[in-house]
Design a protein around this motif. Structure first.
Motif, PDB file in Angstrom:
ATOM      1  N   PRO A  57       0.818  -1.213   0.000  1.00 45.54           N
ATOM      2  CA  PRO A  57       0.000   0.000   0.000  1.00 45.54           C
ATOM      3  C   PRO A  57       0.851   1.262   0.000  1.00 45.54           C
ATOM      4  CG  PRO A  57      -0.066  -1.081   2.137  1.00 45.54           C
ATOM      5  CD  PRO A  57       0.668  -1.985   1.222  1.00 45.54           C
ATOM      6  N   ARG A  58       0.498   2.207  -0.863  1.00 45.71           N
ATOM      7  CA  ARG A  58       1.219   3.468  -0.904  1.00 45.71           C
ATOM      8  C   ARG A  58       0.248   4.629  -1.016  1.00 45.71           C
ATOM      9  NH1 ARG A  58       4.490   2.619  -6.584  1.00 45.71           N
ATOM     10  NH2 ARG A  58       2.732   2.536  -7.996  1.00 45.71           N
ATOM     11  N   GLU A  59       0.797   5.844  -0.981  1.00 45.93           N
ATOM     12  CA  GLU A  59      -0.040   7.043  -0.966  1.00 45.93           C
ATOM     13  C   GLU A  59      -0.964   7.061  -2.176  1.00 45.93           C
ATOM     14  OE1 GLU A  59       2.199  10.618  -0.964  1.00 45.93           O
ATOM     15  OE2 GLU A  59       0.429  11.861  -0.728  1.00 45.93           O
TER      16      GLU A  59
ATOM     17  N   LYS B  51       3.543  -1.979   9.919  1.00 40.50           N
ATOM     18  CA  LYS B  51       2.428  -1.341  10.621  1.00 40.50           C
ATOM     19  C   LYS B  51       3.017  -0.545  11.777  1.00 40.50           C
ATOM     20  CE  LYS B  51      -2.080  -2.373  12.503  1.00 40.50           C
ATOM     21  NZ  LYS B  51      -2.863  -3.267  13.329  1.00 40.50           N
ATOM     22  N   PRO B  77       2.903   4.527   3.625  1.00 42.53           N
ATOM     23  CA  PRO B  77       2.229   5.329   2.603  1.00 42.53           C
ATOM     24  C   PRO B  77       2.393   6.828   2.844  1.00 42.53           C
ATOM     25  CG  PRO B  77       0.786   3.588   3.366  1.00 42.53           C
ATOM     26  CD  PRO B  77       2.007   3.537   4.221  1.00 42.53           C
ATOM     27  N   LYS B  78       2.449   7.220   4.120  1.00 41.95           N
ATOM     28  CA  LYS B  78       2.610   8.629   4.466  1.00 41.95           C
ATOM     29  C   LYS B  78       3.875   8.796   5.280  1.00 41.95           C
ATOM     30  CE  LYS B  78      -1.865  10.805   5.058  1.00 41.95           C
ATOM     31  NZ  LYS B  78      -2.948  10.894   6.049  1.00 41.95           N
ATOM     32  N   VAL B 107      -5.916   8.040  11.393  1.00 38.16           N
ATOM     33  CA  VAL B 107      -5.798   7.969   9.932  1.00 38.16           C
ATOM     34  C   VAL B 107      -4.391   7.594   9.478  1.00 38.16           C
ATOM     35  CG1 VAL B 107      -7.697   9.516   9.383  1.00 38.16           C
ATOM     36  CG2 VAL B 107      -5.434  10.475   9.810  1.00 38.16           C
TER      37      VAL B 107
END
Lengths: 247, 200
Positions: A57-59, B51, B77-78, B107
């Motif tokens: 999963p990525r942005e 995670k 992801p961030k 989030v």
């Protein structure tokens, strides 16, 4: 489907490429062949050669596509311009590849535990290097292996196969000629644990009984493919890589 | 110990057991990622995206300098965020840092603290699921690598490994790759000790 030909699709109970009606083409699956991808797989299925890479999963890009409750799965199926005799991929996505990207995406939207990665995207890139009928089912098979290789949580494993009818005989794993000139073509994807159908399309005509028979045949065939998927992944993790990979 | 590789959707227990990366169906527990299952019923994932958890030690690179702080690439992801007021030194774009996760929001925003700037070196990517093997019991593996490669190593829980430029790079990179390949085997520290001794 739909074309007419002088070719006898079944002669003495044997198909054009010499297979029995319930016989599959040779399937070879390799996991983890793209080191830079999070997960990847290569499937050689008769004359089909399919390469699949999973990232994420990525942005999520663009940002407005992000879902705060679950990961967005994006799938891009593409036939290489050189993959078959017909022209493919010369001017970007086509009607056909858009449809296939959608149906393959929907298979995995039902299986991936997307709630674990809110606001992200998972990219599945599928490239058909060589095509000989049944690329969408081979793509689902490859994408399943690549997603497992990427460590994306899934509720079940999935394998796919195309069945059909030619000269009034039900056939397993349609080849290109049978696909183009047969009476019917049914690609389907079935999960391993629950035996649920995640993809079923139909071209041509079939009776209810024939469909029921086909689903029974598909159950046996997907079982065989599942074994090969598991074998590919086990080989990858037991040998700690895919150094001896050969095209 | 005999280990079995389990696939997503495979049953790992007939009762409901609490473990990450699993789901229940009726009274049974099923796996969601590929992993190993040993005789005692312990299920360990072989592959799993990182995670973030509060208290994790993470290694990262500064990717953005903003007026209130710094954004750090953490294999997520961030990016994570370091508020300027929490640190005394000014960081620069491209600096490697090691820090602790202070807060993970609903989030997925990650706030970092206890920041330490790392000297010249290089970051290597390592599968996050296999990080415990790279650290070893009571960081025995890290100690072994430091001793043999001659420099400093920082292993982040996020799968980024910072290695000092003072290390014997070819040897260390080979050793880290070997740990990745053989992460599921037992007696790994002894094997690595043998390997490092022979190639010194």
């Amino acid at each position: 489907m739909g074309g007419s030909t002088d070719i006898q699709l079944i002669v003495d109970g044997k198909r054009v490429d010499g297979r029995a009606p319930d016989e599959m083409r040779n399937v070879r699956i390799e996991a983890g062949i793209i080191p830079e991808a999070d997960g990847s797989a290569f499937v050689e299925w008769g004359g089909n050669k399919i390469l699949c890479g999973v990232y994420g999963p990525r942005e999520c890009i663009p940002r407005h596509g992000a879902n705060p409750y679950r990961a967005t799965i994006k799938c891009r199926y593409m036939m290489s311009p050189f993959s078959s005799k017909e022209e493919h991929g010369r001017s970007g996505p086509s009607r056909r590849s858009t449809e296939l990207s959608k149906v393959i995406r929907e298979v995995f939207e039902n299986l991936v535990v997307a709630e674990r990665f809110p606001n992200t995207q998972i990219d599945v890139y599928i490239d058909v290097l060589q095509a000989e009928g049944g690329t969408r089912t081979a793509s689902v098979t490859a994408a399943a292996v690549a997603l497992v290789n990427a460590g994306i949580p899934m509720k079940d494993m999935v394998s796919a196969i195309a069945l059909g009818k030619a000269a009034d005989v039900l056939l397993v794993d349609l080849g290109k000629t049978e696909d183009n000139f047969g009476q019917s073509d049914v690609p389907l994807a079935m999960s391993h644990k629950d035996k649920k159908l995640h993809l079923i399309q139909m071209d041509g005509l079939l009776t209810k009984d024939e469909i029921a028979d086909m689903i029974d045949m598909a159950e046996k065939a997907t079982e065989q493919i599942h074994e090969k998927q598991v074998d590919a992944l086990k080989r990858f993790y037991e040998n700690g890589g895919n150094e001896n990979f050969k095209w | 110990m005999d280990k079995k590789i389990v696939m997503p959707g495979e049953k790992i227990a007939d009762s409901r057991i609490r473990a990450p990366n699993t789901f229940y169906e009726g009274e049974a527990t099923f796996a969601t990622v590929i992993g190993t299952l040993d005789e005692t019923g312990r299920y360990i994932p072989l592959e799993n995206p990182y995670k973030p958890q509060v208290g994790d030690l993470v290694v990262g690179m500064v990717v953005d300098v903003r007026h209130a702080g710094y954004e750090v690439d953490l294999n997520l992801p961030k990016g994570g965020f370091i508020p300027s007021r929490d640190i005394r030194v000014a960081l620069q774009l491209g600096d490697y840092v090691i820090c602790k996760i202070k807060l993970v929001s609903e989030v997925g925003d990650v706030d970092l603290g206890e920041v330490k700037r790392l000297p010249m070196g290089k970051i290597v990517r390592f599968p996050p699921a296999k990080v415990p093997r790279l650290i070893g019991r009571k960081s025995s593996m890290v100690a072994l690598l430091k001793e043999n490669a001659g420099g400093d190593i920082m292993v982040g829980n996020n799968g980024y490994v910072w290695i000092s430029e003072k290390n014997n790079m070819p040897l260390l990179l080979k050793a880290i790759e070997m740990i990745d390949v053989k992460a599921h085997t037992s007696g790994l520290t002894d094997e690595m000790a043998k390997f490092l001794k022979s190639s010194r």
